[in-house]
Design an enzyme around this catalytic site. Structure first.
Site, mmCIF file in Angstrom:
data_model
loop_
_atom_site.group_PDB
_atom_site.id
_atom_site.type_symbol
_atom_site.label_atom_id
_atom_site.label_comp_id
_atom_site.label_asym_id
_atom_site.label_seq_id
_atom_site.Cartn_x
_atom_site.Cartn_y
_atom_site.Cartn_z
ATOM 1 N N SER A 101 1.894 -2.307 2.850
ATOM 2 C CA SER A 101 1.672 -3.236 1.739
ATOM 3 C C SER A 101 2.339 -4.561 2.053
ATOM 4 O O SER A 101 3.237 -4.646 2.901
ATOM 5 C CB SER A 101 2.270 -2.668 0.449
ATOM 6 O OG SER A 101 3.681 -2.807 0.435
ATOM 7 N N ASP A 102 1.911 -5.617 1.386
ATOM 8 C CA ASP A 102 2.694 -6.840 1.429
ATOM 9 C C ASP A 102 3.916 -6.640 0.540
ATOM 10 O O ASP A 102 4.055 -5.624 -0.147
ATOM 11 C CB ASP A 102 1.857 -8.043 0.983
ATOM 12 C CG ASP A 102 2.337 -9.347 1.600
ATOM 13 O OD1 ASP A 102 3.534 -9.438 1.951
ATOM 14 O OD2 ASP A 102 1.535 -10.279 1.743
ATOM 15 N N TYR A 103 4.792 -7.625 0.537
ATOM 16 C CA TYR A 103 6.083 -7.533 -0.139
ATOM 17 C C TYR A 103 5.905 -7.209 -1.625
ATOM 18 O O TYR A 103 5.430 -8.048 -2.395
ATOM 19 C CB TYR A 103 6.812 -8.856 0.038
ATOM 20 C CG TYR A 103 8.260 -8.895 -0.360
ATOM 21 C CD1 TYR A 103 9.268 -8.696 0.576
ATOM 22 C CD2 TYR A 103 8.630 -9.153 -1.666
ATOM 23 C CE1 TYR A 103 10.608 -8.762 0.225
ATOM 24 C CE2 TYR A 103 9.961 -9.226 -2.037
ATOM 25 C CZ TYR A 103 10.952 -9.024 -1.098
ATOM 26 O OH TYR A 103 12.281 -9.096 -1.457
ATOM 27 N N THR A 104 6.231 -6.001 -2.012
ATOM 28 C CA THR A 104 6.132 -5.464 -3.385
ATOM 29 C C THR A 104 4.715 -5.522 -3.958
ATOM 30 O O THR A 104 4.544 -5.441 -5.175
ATOM 31 C CB THR A 104 7.101 -6.164 -4.368
ATOM 32 O OG1 THR A 104 6.691 -7.519 -4.598
ATOM 33 C CG2 THR A 104 8.529 -6.132 -3.853
ATOM 34 N N SER A 105 3.699 -5.649 -3.109
ATOM 35 C CA SER A 105 2.340 -5.758 -3.664
ATOM 36 C C SER A 105 1.890 -4.468 -4.330
ATOM 37 O O SER A 105 0.991 -4.502 -5.179
ATOM 38 C CB SER A 105 1.337 -6.169 -2.580
ATOM 39 O OG SER A 105 1.203 -5.185 -1.585
#
Length: 765
Positions: free
Chosen positions: A303-307
């Site tokens: 995932s992207d950062y906290t996505s």
């Protein structure tokens, strides 16, 4: 089909240009790396022993606060201090640490994993190494202006060598999003508005980061991102929604990812945005049906950062637990920074909401990835403090940064041959907020790990090459977004005493990159007023643009006799610009993005459709056409445009046939001659247009390019090939099709000129 670089790859330039197409890539099953072909006995043995908590740990990535990063890239969420991180590593509850650097600290941390944990599974160390590490290269958009994939491969290889020496295995790059709206700040991180150029540069950067041996000490795993269509966010607004057709998704936004996978990328990052209402990080159709089903991708999705956690804010998940469930079921293997997998996967599996088989499949892929890069056999690879000292900020790295910077510069205008400038005999005034500025040479992401003591400002670079350094006078004139008291008056006085003015204006680093969308892509008003005052002196002006996107130029900036697009060029920016200004390097860059006439044209891109009421050639001819009330809908400087200090003539465009059989190859040749006084490089571009189709087609589509180096008076034949696959598009039923009919073809210097010819694709017999 076989993918290769446009100039023949590392062995050197090819006499034949490379042609590709989204359709050809669409039919290409991603070849599974050997590590993913079948899980090894070691991986299966570990998986059989793991608790659900240890499995969730392998699927979790956290910021490395043991060797904490410098600077703020993202909101500080769910941070764990060094003591907590070490304890969780020893408990087997973390699989990846990110954005920490330093070989010795990484070595100590890895020991905690392989000597202190129950199963001794090594950590992966990852980071956002986007366009350099301690030594910084041009922003990716600038490097795309080189139209030289071999250069992109070399700089990515160099960045990987330097970063891996500091204890890293994995980079979250390259960004391969096609960006057609220059208001979006992350235009700076990609290769511009064209999918074909995006394919070629994506593949080159993957090859560069990973090298020839994934187990080598200087190899870094590459991660094409952001999957998918992040470059199509509405209004160019960061993190915004994406609404587009299946045809546009497949023709424009997916091909660079496919090219990256075909080049060997084993990981991919999901995007922040939604696509037609479904957030990418919970988009099972994209992450599983397309990525793994259609394309056969066997690697790891992060995932992207906290996505994953942001699925709640999207209104797609009810709460954090639901977000974790949706992400893992959609196909996200690793959760970045949110901690949702550690927190919720054990209970989700126990309740039956997430099958254990789904978790096992993700863990199996992560363990196979670690095995593929040799961590089980050598957990301390890339963790050598002596190598860190030897491979950081070397003279060779700085020389490459300077070369890449010079090759990325685009000469947009050069009236009356004002450039190049002599190194002696002229008094130069260097005016503008970037004249002697060292804080805005690296660009977005460049300064996160950089050794900023390496930064070379313009004044330093120019003086280093001038016969009399004292003949360069520097005056800022204004700040980047605000006036300076008395600044314009002092700048005017300096200009009046000079023979030539170099006006260093544009954007700061904080105006481009992630979360830096702009509604107005013009030069900031304070700098525009400075430009107006300098123009009023009547002195010849060379504009040196500093920028991370295409800009809408106006007034005296647009009308200056010479303009250079110098982007953010990295550590050696001052030297690279001086190399071009004084003629040591003949500029050969070409625009990877269109410069509009006005900000209000955005999104603007060369390969749009003609409409049923195309604009007339005569701007005063007709009303009720596809046109703006005040300006024509065209570029100030189009995609592919760029000048040099010599001239080239293209002639004798020929086709091997004007009636192309369904399964045959069209050979395209032309002759290019250096008609100017000095050696130079030219970028020949091949465009096509399908005149009549079952879906309306772009006015032009880039299908190939080739760099040609020629001495004065010499000429060369250039050759391209086209096949039916290069002519395909997404038609009815959202399937790739080719249709018989007439095609226009151009060998051109940009997206709006060139020699033209036509041919017919014949129907299958």
């Amino acid at each position: 089909m076989v993918l290769k670089t446009a100039n023949g790859g590392p062995e050197g330039p090819s006499r034949r240009g490379f042609l590709s197409s989204a359709a050809a890539l669409a039919g290409l099953a991603v070849t599974a790396p050997r590590a993913f072909a079948r899980a090894s006995d070691r991986v299966e043995g570990l998986l059989a022993q793991m608790t659900i908590e240890e499995k969730a740990g392998q699927l979790s990535c956290f910021a490395d606060m043991i060797r904490p990063p410098v600077g703020d890239m993202n909101p500080l969420v769910n941070l764990r201090n060094a003591q907590t991180l070490t304890a969780e590593i020893q408990a087997g509850r973390i699989g990846v640490l990110m954005n920490g650097v330093g070989a010795q600290a990484a070595l100590d941390t890895q020991k905690a994993a392989v000597e202190g944990s129950r199963l001794k599974i090594p950590l992966l160390f990852a980071a956002d190494v986007i366009h350099g590490f301690r030594t910084v290269f041009p922003i990716p958009l600038a490097e795309a202006a080189s139209f030289d994939p071999h250069l992109a491969e070399r700089t990515a290889r160099a960045a990987a060598s330097e970063a891996s020496a500091s204890g890293l295995h994995w980079t979250f790059a390259p960004m391969v999003d096609v960006a057609r709206d220059q208001r979006w700040g992350r235009v700076a991180e990609g290769s511009g508005e064209d999918p074909y150029l995006g394919e070629v540069m994506a593949a080159a950067r993957v090859r560069g980061f990973q090298g020839k041996d994934l187990k080598a000490d200087d190899s870094m795993l590459a991660t094409p991102k952001h999957f998918a269509a992040y470059g199509a966010v509405a209004a160019g607004l960061e993190y915004n929604s994406v609404e587009l057709s299946e045809a546009t998704l497949r023709e424009v936004h997916l091909p660079p990812f496919q090219a990256a996978f075909a080049a060997g990328a084993m990981t991919v990052m999901s995007a922040f945005n939604d696509v037609n209402g479904v957030p990418s990080t919970a988009n099972k159709r994209l992450l599983t049906d397309v990525l793994r089903g259609e394309w056969g991708f066997k690697g790891v999705v992060i995932s992207d950062y906290t996505s994953d956690q942001e699925l709640v804010a999207h209104g797609f998940a009810a709460d954090d637990r639901d977000a974790a469930r949706l992400a893992i079921l959609a196909g996200v293997d690793i959760s970045m920074q949110s901690g949702l997998y550690i927190r919720y996967l054990p209970e989700l599996v126990a309740s039956g909401a997430v099958p254990m088989a789904v978790v096992d499949a993700s863990v199996r892929r992560v363990l196979a990835l670690k095995e593929a890069i040799g961590l089980f056999d050598n957990p301390y690879r890339s963790l050598n403090p002596a190598a860190e000292r030897a491979r950081t900020a070397t003279p060779a790295l700085r020389a490459l940064s300077r070369e890449a910077g010079a090759r990325s510069i685009v000469l947009l205008k050069n009236d009356r041959g004002l450039l190049p400038l002599p190194k002696a005999g002229k008094r130069l005034a260097l005016i503008g907020p970037f004249a002697d500025d060292r804080d805005n040479v690296l660009g977005a992401w460049g300064g996160f790990f950089a050794d900023k003591s390496l930064n070379v400002d313009l004044a330093t670079g120019l003086r280093a090459q001038m016969a009399d350094p004292a003949s360069l006078i520097v005056e800022r004139g204004s700040d980047i977004e605000a006036p300076i008291a008395g600044g314009i008056e002092r700048a005017v006085a300096v200009a009046q005493a000079a023979d030539v003015v170099l006006l260093a204006i544009g954007e700061s680093e904080t105006m481009t990159g992630e979360a830096k969308s702009r509604t107005d892509i013009r030069i900031p008003p304070a700098q525009q007023r400075l430009a107006e005052a300098i123009a009023a002196t009547g002195k010849p002006v060379v504009v040196l643009l500093r920028h991370g996107r295409a800009l809408a130029l106006e007034g005296p900036v647009r009308d200056a006799p010479a303009i250079l697009a110098t982007w953010f060029l990295g550590s050696e920016m001052g030297h690279a610009v001086a190399d071009v200004l004084f003629g040591g390097v003949n500029p050969s860059g070409r625009l990877p993005v269109s410069f509009p006439l006005d900000s209000g044209q955005e999104p603007f891109f060369y390969n749009g459709r003609t409409t049923g009421r195309p604009a007339p050639a005569d701007p005063n001819a007709q009303e009720y056409k596809s046109r703006w009330r005040s300006i024509r809908n065209e570029a100030l400087y189009p995609f592919g445009f760029g000048l040099g200090y010599t001239t080239f003539a293209v002639s004798d465009l020929r086709l091997s046939t004007q009636r192309l059989a369904w399964d045959e190859t069209l050979h395209v040749t032309a002759r290019v001659r250096n008609t100017g006084p000095i050696y130079g490089e030219h970028v020949l571009q091949l465009y096509i247009r399908d005149r009549v189709a079952s879906r309306t087609r772009p006015v032009r589509e880039l299908k190939g390019f080739q760099r040609v180096s020629l001495a004065p008076g010499s000429e060369r034949e250039v050759r391209f090939e086209l096949r039916r696959e290069n002519l395909m598009f997404v038609g009815d039923g959202d399937r790739w099709v080719a249709e018989a009919g007439v095609f226009d073809l151009w060998i051109a210097n940009s997206a709006t000129d060139g020699l033209a010819v036509s041919f017919e694709l014949l129907a299958a017999e």
